[in-house]
Design a protein around this motif. Structure first.
Motif, PDB file in Angstrom:
ATOM      1  N   VAL A   1      -9.245  -0.534   6.764  1.00 42.15           N
ATOM      2  CA  VAL A   1      -9.064  -0.500   5.306  1.00 42.15           C
ATOM      3  C   VAL A   1      -7.723   0.157   4.954  1.00 42.15           C
ATOM      4  CG1 VAL A   1     -10.267  -0.037   3.135  1.00 42.15           C
ATOM      5  CG2 VAL A   1     -11.564  -0.022   5.259  1.00 42.15           C
ATOM      6  N   PRO A   2      -6.628  -0.607   5.125  1.00 37.30           N
ATOM      7  CA  PRO A   2      -5.309  -0.007   4.905  1.00 37.30           C
ATOM      8  C   PRO A   2      -5.062   0.407   3.450  1.00 37.30           C
ATOM      9  CG  PRO A   2      -5.127  -2.351   5.438  1.00 37.30           C
ATOM     10  CD  PRO A   2      -6.554  -1.981   5.612  1.00 37.30           C
TER      11      PRO A   2
ATOM     12  N   ARG B   1      -3.790   9.671   4.310  1.00 35.53           N
ATOM     13  CA  ARG B   1      -4.688   8.912   5.201  1.00 35.53           C
ATOM     14  C   ARG B   1      -4.630   9.468   6.629  1.00 35.53           C
ATOM     15  NH1 ARG B   1      -6.256   3.697   4.829  1.00 35.53           N
ATOM     16  NH2 ARG B   1      -5.096   3.156   6.703  1.00 35.53           N
TER      17      ARG B   1
ATOM     18  N   ASN C   1       0.850  -1.200   0.000  1.00 31.84           N
ATOM     19  CA  ASN C   1       0.000   0.000   0.000  1.00 31.84           C
ATOM     20  C   ASN C   1       0.883   1.248   0.000  1.00 31.84           C
ATOM     21  OD1 ASN C   1      -2.514  -1.431   0.288  1.00 31.84           O
ATOM     22  ND2 ASN C   1      -1.962  -1.784   2.432  1.00 31.84           N
TER      23      ASN C   1
ATOM     24  N   PHE D   1      -6.745  12.550   6.978  1.00 28.47           N
ATOM     25  CA  PHE D   1      -8.162  12.220   7.196  1.00 28.47           C
ATOM     26  C   PHE D   1      -8.422  11.953   8.676  1.00 28.47           C
ATOM     27  CE2 PHE D   1     -10.960   8.487   7.845  1.00 28.47           C
ATOM     28  CZ  PHE D   1     -12.178   9.029   7.443  1.00 28.47           C
TER      29      PHE D   1
ATOM     30  N   PHE E   1      -9.807   3.766   9.238  1.00 27.78           N
ATOM     31  CA  PHE E   1      -8.354   3.906   9.024  1.00 27.78           C
ATOM     32  C   PHE E   1      -7.649   2.570   9.264  1.00 27.78           C
ATOM     33  CE2 PHE E   1      -4.009   4.718  10.119  1.00 27.78           C
ATOM     34  CZ  PHE E   1      -3.624   5.764   9.292  1.00 27.78           C
ATOM     35  N   ASN E   2      -8.020   1.913  10.377  1.00 28.34           N
ATOM     36  CA  ASN E   2      -7.371   0.637  10.713  1.00 28.34           C
ATOM     37  C   ASN E   2      -7.871  -0.527   9.859  1.00 28.34           C
ATOM     38  OD1 ASN E   2      -5.710   1.624  12.757  1.00 28.34           O
ATOM     39  ND2 ASN E   2      -7.405   1.596  14.221  1.00 28.34           N
TER      40      ASN E   2
END
Lengths: 247, 247
Positions: B81-82, A60, A54, A63, B78-79
């Motif tokens: 959906v990396p 991120r 990723n 966000f 956040f955790n």
């Protein structure tokens, strides 16, 4: 390990050490995982991937930080303004977390010096300052949890910038209020401005506000105007406490 | 104390006792200050003022709860959906905290039974359900802090309702997926639906999903459709674990 690799690895860990020290100064506490904070300053152009493939960038975390900032400011306004209804609280919060305000916060901390990017940072627009400020808050949440986010936002946003009277438009400028009062009371005043630079090469200004040749308040900020306003605000509250100025 | 006053005071504390027990069931933990939770269910038409003359209603708590809900869902996504970028995370969150979804959450808990109001609650629009659900989260934050908000939201929002595959539109209905699979594998299936009401007078439905006459999953919800879908989802994951269904 070859000498070359060793030099590389040493210079790398020196760089990490400097980053760790500088970031700790900004945070006001010791981070647990420095890698999370590095991510907060990685621009997508750096093309870094994590172990699972990723892409790594601050977006991120931005966000996440945006959500935490909104929550902490909501909690603060809820407690500070018991007379404010839902609409008032929403309006006040949007003033505090405005893009412009966040950019100023990031710029004042000179966060851009930490950014890893394959594009020269000067090519970024103004919003980079606010974006990485939010990403930093996201990193704090991941590293230390909500309470540390609250502490950091209190130190870096609420104490220096959240002024209910100003947000409500009741006070436009503390400087002009203090000047007006001095003129009315026939007192002399003088803003003594001097260079007061930081070790990181960023320019800072110091201000001493003298009324009748006595130092009433001091301040330090990244612009003369800001430093004057902070000193005037401090003077305003100091004079108010002494019952000299009345609300 | 006059008998009349005593009766009044007793009936009041009985009412408080019932509220305390019921709210504790919903929260899953013991509240510290019951007064905060009462505020979360006070409609502005009730015309109550606090000691300082500020009106008491759930609206300020709704503002606070909305912010906490957004933060907790942000942290979860956040955790979970990396691979999701900022835009994806924002979109997923707005689906979870949609007005429609919040109304459903409040309605399922039958929160409206606690509302103090001078207007009959049936005259309120649909949004009252979501609004008091958010106010309840605000009350939890004030009473117990962020971690308890997280626990509550995890129990009442994330576990029962946040399904990434569904939010992404990859799965429209677990029921139809299970039926399709049964037909393909030539297995018989049957959704056994029965009344399973709660003690608070709210209607609940129980569902047993049988495949080849064996109970594969059970569920309980406020509508037949919802209970079937929950049972089907449980069956789907149970069958997947046994490597019968492949993703």
């Amino acid at each position: 390990m070859s000498l070359f690799k060793k030099i590389l690895s040493n210079s790398r860990s020196d760089e990490d050490g400097i980053f760790f020290t500088e970031i700790q100064k900004i945070l006001g506490f010791k981070p647990n995982s420095i890698d999370i904070y590095k991510k907060a300053f990685t621009h997508r152009s750096f093309n870094k991937l994590d172990a699972k493939g990723n892409p790594i960038s601050y977006e991120r975390l931005e966000f996440l930080g945006d959500a935490m900032l909104s929550a902490v400011i909501a909690g603060h306004l809820f407690n500070e303004v018991p007379h404010g209804d839902e609409g008032y609280l929403t309006k006040m919060r949007s003033k505090v977390v405005s893009r412009e305000h966040l950019n100023e916060l990031g710029r004042d901390l000179n966060l851009i010096r930490f950014v890893s990017s394959n594009v020269p940072t000067k090519h970024f627009g103004d919003n980079i300052h606010g974006n990485i400020f939010e990403a930093l808050i996201g990193a704090i949440f991941l590293d230390k949890g909500y309470t540390y986010c609250e502490k950091f936002i209190n130190k870096r946003v609420i104490i220096p910038y959240v002024d209910i009277a100003k947000l409500e438009g009741k006070v436009i400028s503390y400087k002009s209020m203090v000047i007006e009062w001095c003129q009315k009371e026939k007192k002399s005043f003088h803003f003594d401005i001097y260079d007061d630079n930081g070790i990181d090469g960023q320019r800072f200004f110091g201000v001493k506000l003298m009324i009748d040749s006595k130092i009433i308040a001091k301040s330090r900020a990244t612009s003369k105007k800001k430093a004057e306003e902070i000193a005037a605000k401090r003077a305003y509250y100091a004079l108010q406490e002494k019952m000299i100025i009345k609300h």
